[in-house]
Design a protein around this motif. Structure first.
Motif, mmCIF file in Angstrom:
data_model
loop_
_atom_site.group_PDB
_atom_site.id
_atom_site.type_symbol
_atom_site.label_atom_id
_atom_site.label_comp_id
_atom_site.label_asym_id
_atom_site.label_seq_id
_atom_site.Cartn_x
_atom_site.Cartn_y
_atom_site.Cartn_z
ATOM 1 N N GLN A 51 0.846 -1.192 0.000
ATOM 2 C CA GLN A 51 0.000 0.000 0.000
ATOM 3 C C GLN A 51 0.887 1.249 0.000
ATOM 4 O O GLN A 51 0.924 2.019 0.955
ATOM 5 N N TRP A 52 1.595 1.437 -1.122
ATOM 6 C CA TRP A 52 2.566 2.532 -1.215
ATOM 7 C C TRP A 52 1.895 3.896 -1.039
ATOM 8 O O TRP A 52 2.400 4.757 -0.307
ATOM 9 N N HIS A 53 0.785 4.108 -1.726
ATOM 10 C CA HIS A 53 0.162 5.422 -1.733
ATOM 11 C C HIS A 53 -0.357 5.811 -0.348
ATOM 12 O O HIS A 53 -0.169 6.947 0.093
ATOM 13 N N ALA A 54 -1.007 4.862 0.311
ATOM 14 C CA ALA A 54 -1.560 5.157 1.636
ATOM 15 C C ALA A 54 -0.443 5.471 2.630
ATOM 16 O O ALA A 54 -0.548 6.416 3.417
ATOM 17 N N LEU A 55 0.647 4.682 2.584
ATOM 18 C CA LEU A 55 1.749 4.916 3.511
ATOM 19 C C LEU A 55 2.438 6.245 3.216
ATOM 20 O O LEU A 55 2.770 7.006 4.136
ATOM 21 N N ALA A 56 2.651 6.552 1.944
ATOM 22 C CA ALA A 56 3.308 7.814 1.580
ATOM 23 C C ALA A 56 2.467 9.008 2.031
ATOM 24 O O ALA A 56 2.995 9.982 2.590
ATOM 25 N N TYR A 57 1.159 8.934 1.793
ATOM 26 C CA TYR A 57 0.281 10.041 2.197
ATOM 27 C C TYR A 57 0.278 10.212 3.716
ATOM 28 O O TYR A 57 0.400 11.336 4.231
ATOM 29 N N LEU A 58 0.175 9.101 4.436
ATOM 30 C CA LEU A 58 0.090 9.186 5.888
ATOM 31 C C LEU A 58 1.389 9.729 6.485
ATOM 32 O O LEU A 58 1.364 10.581 7.384
ATOM 33 N N LEU A 59 2.535 9.261 5.992
ATOM 34 C CA LEU A 59 3.815 9.750 6.510
ATOM 35 C C LEU A 59 4.009 11.235 6.221
ATOM 36 O O LEU A 59 4.520 11.981 7.069
ATOM 37 N N SER A 60 3.603 11.669 5.017
ATOM 38 C CA SER A 60 3.746 13.094 4.695
ATOM 39 C C SER A 60 2.864 13.954 5.599
ATOM 40 O O SER A 60 3.262 15.047 6.020
ATOM 41 N N GLU A 61 1.670 13.451 5.928
ATOM 42 C CA GLU A 61 0.784 14.184 6.837
ATOM 43 C C GLU A 61 1.332 14.201 8.258
ATOM 44 O O GLU A 61 1.225 15.204 8.966
ATOM 45 N N LEU A 62 1.912 13.092 8.680
ATOM 46 C CA LEU A 62 2.458 13.015 10.044
ATOM 47 C C LEU A 62 3.654 13.936 10.233
ATOM 48 O O LEU A 62 3.994 14.288 11.367
ATOM 49 N N SER A 79 3.718 16.978 9.348
ATOM 50 C CA SER A 79 3.251 18.346 9.588
ATOM 51 C C SER A 79 2.141 18.452 10.633
ATOM 52 O O SER A 79 1.920 19.531 11.176
ATOM 53 N N ARG A 80 1.453 17.359 10.933
ATOM 54 C CA ARG A 80 0.338 17.419 11.874
ATOM 55 C C ARG A 80 0.828 17.340 13.310
ATOM 56 O O ARG A 80 1.813 16.652 13.605
ATOM 57 N N PRO A 81 0.136 18.011 14.223
ATOM 58 C CA PRO A 81 0.510 17.916 15.643
ATOM 59 C C PRO A 81 0.149 16.547 16.212
ATOM 60 O O PRO A 81 -0.651 15.807 15.636
ATOM 61 N N VAL A 82 0.735 16.230 17.345
ATOM 62 C CA VAL A 82 0.458 14.954 17.998
ATOM 63 C C VAL A 82 -0.918 15.006 18.650
ATOM 64 O O VAL A 82 -1.174 15.844 19.517
ATOM 65 N N THR A 83 -1.786 14.121 18.215
ATOM 66 C CA THR A 83 -3.145 14.014 18.747
ATOM 67 C C THR A 83 -3.488 12.531 18.831
ATOM 68 O O THR A 83 -2.764 11.684 18.293
ATOM 69 N N SER A 88 11.423 5.669 2.760
ATOM 70 C CA SER A 88 12.316 5.635 3.926
ATOM 71 C C SER A 88 12.706 7.052 4.351
ATOM 72 O O SER A 88 12.847 7.343 5.548
ATOM 73 N N ARG A 89 12.866 7.960 3.381
ATOM 74 C CA ARG A 89 13.166 9.349 3.733
ATOM 75 C C ARG A 89 11.971 10.018 4.411
ATOM 76 O O ARG A 89 12.135 10.798 5.363
ATOM 77 N N LEU A 90 10.772 9.687 3.915
ATOM 78 C CA LEU A 90 9.576 10.215 4.561
ATOM 79 C C LEU A 90 9.456 9.715 5.995
ATOM 80 O O LEU A 90 9.071 10.461 6.901
ATOM 81 N N MET A 91 9.797 8.452 6.207
ATOM 82 C CA MET A 91 9.741 7.892 7.552
ATOM 83 C C MET A 91 10.713 8.613 8.486
ATOM 84 O O MET A 91 10.389 8.922 9.637
ATOM 85 N N GLU A 92 11.915 8.911 7.998
ATOM 86 C CA GLU A 92 12.899 9.630 8.820
ATOM 87 C C GLU A 92 12.361 11.002 9.214
ATOM 88 O O GLU A 92 12.520 11.435 10.367
ATOM 89 N N LYS A 93 11.735 11.701 8.272
ATOM 90 C CA LYS A 93 11.172 13.014 8.577
ATOM 91 C C LYS A 93 10.042 12.907 9.597
ATOM 92 O O LYS A 93 9.918 13.743 10.512
ATOM 93 N N ALA A 94 9.199 11.879 9.439
ATOM 94 C CA ALA A 94 8.081 11.705 10.367
ATOM 95 C C ALA A 94 8.591 11.415 11.779
ATOM 96 O O ALA A 94 8.040 11.914 12.770
ATOM 97 N N LEU A 154 11.453 12.358 13.093
ATOM 98 C CA LEU A 154 12.017 13.597 13.635
ATOM 99 C C LEU A 154 10.928 14.577 14.066
ATOM 100 O O LEU A 154 11.030 15.214 15.127
ATOM 101 N N SER A 155 9.879 14.687 13.260
ATOM 102 C CA SER A 155 8.810 15.632 13.594
ATOM 103 C C SER A 155 8.062 15.220 14.856
ATOM 104 O O SER A 155 7.618 16.074 15.623
ATOM 105 N N ARG A 156 7.947 13.924 15.107
ATOM 106 C CA ARG A 156 7.243 13.475 16.304
ATOM 107 C C ARG A 156 8.112 13.596 17.548
ATOM 108 O O ARG A 156 7.590 13.575 18.663
ATOM 109 N N ARG A 157 9.414 13.715 17.360
ATOM 110 C CA ARG A 157 10.308 13.898 18.512
ATOM 111 C C ARG A 157 10.342 15.347 18.980
ATOM 112 O O ARG A 157 10.704 15.635 20.118
#
Length: 554
Positions: A492-503, A505-509, A542-548, A550-553
């Motif tokens: 599910q490449w598209h769903a994972l890519a979209y979710l990681l890109s949103e994570l 920028s979105r705040p922790v909720t 994998s780059r998107l995952m690294e960004k996600a 970092l943003s959650r930290r």
């Protein structure tokens, strides 16, 4: 014995002859070497009379006139103009010519060839084994890997055949783990071939041998490492590689590229579907395009009812074509490209919703379709989703109509306590959610074919989260272990890519926490699979995952 003249075969192939009897070329090719007799003075050819020539020219002029009017002059195997089948039409003004004989076929759609075929008698021997034998090229090695030594030792594959008990064991595994979800062959018909492979493997013809090795390979792929060790005494990855070499040798030995056999094409499609579990997508993407071309050459994309083929043969050709469509859909997604097969390229109808026991060679009529779950249901549901998705990409539509159709025809008959039924329902729901996500993907918002008005981002976010949750559940559910090998090929490449890109920028909720668990769980599952990390889309993910992370930290 030395001959004075080149043999007939070498002369026809325009190659140098050793002028021995038999010559070295014929010995190597395994064909009869015939030395022509002494040259004779050419006899005067009896030319046809002028009246006959004028009549012949008149016939050809009539055929040219028909072509200009958009008509076909073929009367032998021409089918009635096909009605739109399952929303798919065949737009050509002529319907081609299909020649079928003993499991082999050849399809020609060129209007001139079809029209002139009867006059020049070119089509009558298109499947003549003598002419094929004389004109056959050496087996094409494009399919194989030189480093595996596949270009050698093609004369015999006896060393690769497993002992008789293991043959039956692998056949049982194939029926339980593979043909229940990839129903291309007719198990009752293939059963005697398996018996022959277990008792007298040296008597198998090349096409049957390729199919048998494909069955062994598919069964091995579907096993867990523990099961494989118990069944074959081999480590799983070693067993996969061992039987992969055997399959590719068998396909090469059967001369896949030159073959007109439906059996060899069935073997190739099963092989590629199962190989997706362990190979890089680029190789399979290219090979699936080749298989599509071969299928078109055999006329598999045309519905057999147009050519008055027997019901059983028509049904098996439908199954083969639609599995090729599924393979094209999956490999296109893996490689981030559009499907090669488009609407209007084929008119093969969907297979009937029947069990394998409902059809048999020699049957006079098509069986009545069943209501409820059958051997073909899972394939049918996914094929209907693919067709609907292609339709919705070209016009403003929704998934509501498809949902109602699938519910009425299939879902309401499912027993979700049955693992097979649950798998079919879950993968179908997953495919529907994925289709909705792709049709409403933010990158497509400027496309006029997208749904209007666009859905709010919260629904997109929730849908992507659900897709990853179900994808992860399919891969770890203990009740569906038999089919984990297949689920691991549904990325599910598209769903994972979209979710990681949103994570990123979105705040922790609570909502993003739920999405993060779904995304990270599936990502780690994929990361443990060496095959996934070879895919073209893995690096940007994998780059998107690294960004996600970092943003959650922060």
């Amino acid at each position: 014995m030395t001959a004075k003249r080149s043999c007939i075969t070498c002369n026809q192939r325009k190659i140098r002859c050793s002028k021995q009897s038999p010559c070295s070329n014929c010995v190597r090719s395994g064909v009869e070497c015939v030395i022509p007799g002494a040259r004779k003075h050419p006899r005067r050819v009896n030319r046809p009379k002028k009246g006959e020539l004028l009549e012949r020219i008149g016939e050809l002029e009539e055929e040219v006139r028909r072509l200009k009017e958009g008509q076909s002059g073929c009367a032998c195997t021409r089918g009635d103009p096909p009605a739109v089948a399952d929303g798919v039409g065949y737009p050509e003004s002529q319907f081609g010519r299909l020649v079928v004989d003993r499991g082999r076929s050849r399809y020609v759609s060129d209007a001139a060839l079809v029209s002139l075929g009867d006059q020049i008698e070119e089509m009558q021997d298109i499947l003549d084994p003598v002419s094929l034998k004389q004109e056959a090229h050496p087996p094409c090695m494009v399919l194989t890997r030189v480093q595996d030594g596949l270009s050698q030792d093609l004369d015999s594959l006896s060393n690769y055949h497993p002992p008789s008990p293991k043959v039956f064991a692998l056949w049982d595994v194939f029926q339980q783990n593979v043909s229940t979800v990839v129903n291309i062959i007719h198990n009752p018909t293939v059963g005697p071939v398996i018996l022959q492979a277990a008792t007298h493997p040296d008597t198998l013809n090349h096409d049957s041998e390729a199919l048998v090795f494909t069955i062994y390979f598919a069964a091995i792929v579907s096993l867990t490492p523990e099961q494989c060790l118990a069944q074959t005494n081999l480590i799983h990855i070693d067993a996969v590689q061992y039987y992969r070499v055997a399959v590719e040798k068998a396909l090469t030995r059967a001369n896949l590229f030159e073959s007109q056999s439906i059996t060899i094409l069935q073997a190739a499609v099963i092989y590629l579907i199962c190989l997706r579990r362990y190979d890089d997508t680029k190789y399979i993407w290219a090979m699936s395009a080749m298989v599509t071309r071969l299928a078109q050459g055999l006329g598999v994309h045309r519905d057999g009812s147009n050519f008055s083929l027997a019901p059983f043969e028509t049904e098996m050709r439908r199954r083969l074509w639609w599995h090729i469509c599924v393979l094209d859909f999956l490999t296109a997604e893996d490689h981030g490209t559009a499907m090669l097969i488009r609407q209007g390229m084929y008119d093969a109808r969907l297979p009937l919703n029947v069990d394998n026991g409902d059809i048999a060679p020699g049957m006079d009529a098509f069986p009545t379709e069943r209501e409820g779950f059958t051997d073909m249901t899972q394939c049918l549901v996914h094929c209907e989703i693919i067709v609907a998705f292609q339709r919705m990409q070209h016009k403003n539509s929704s998934l509501d109509e498809l949902n109602h159709h699938l519910e009425d025809c299939y879902f309401k008959h499912f027993d979700l306590n049955s693992p097979r039924h649950w798998v079919a329902a879950t993968t179908a729901r997953l495919a529907l959610a994925r289709s909705w996500l792709l049709l409403n993907f933010p990158a497509s918002s400027s496309n006029t074919s997208s749904i209007s008005p666009p859905p709010d981002s919260s629904r997109l976010f929730q849908t992507a989260t659900q897709i990853l949750q179900f994808a992860y559940l399919l891969e770890i559910n203990e009740n569906t272990t038999n089919w984990h090998w297949l689920f691991k090929t549904y990325k599910q490449w598209h769903a994972l890519a979209y979710l990681l890109s949103e994570l990123c920028s979105r705040p922790v909720t609570p909502e993003t926490d739920k999405a993060w668990i779904a995304a990270s769980s599936l990502y780690r599952q994929w990361e443990r699979d060496a095959t996934t990390t070879k895919a073209p889309l893995w690096r940007p993910l994998s780059r998107l995952m690294e960004k996600a992370v970092l943003s959650r930290r922060e």
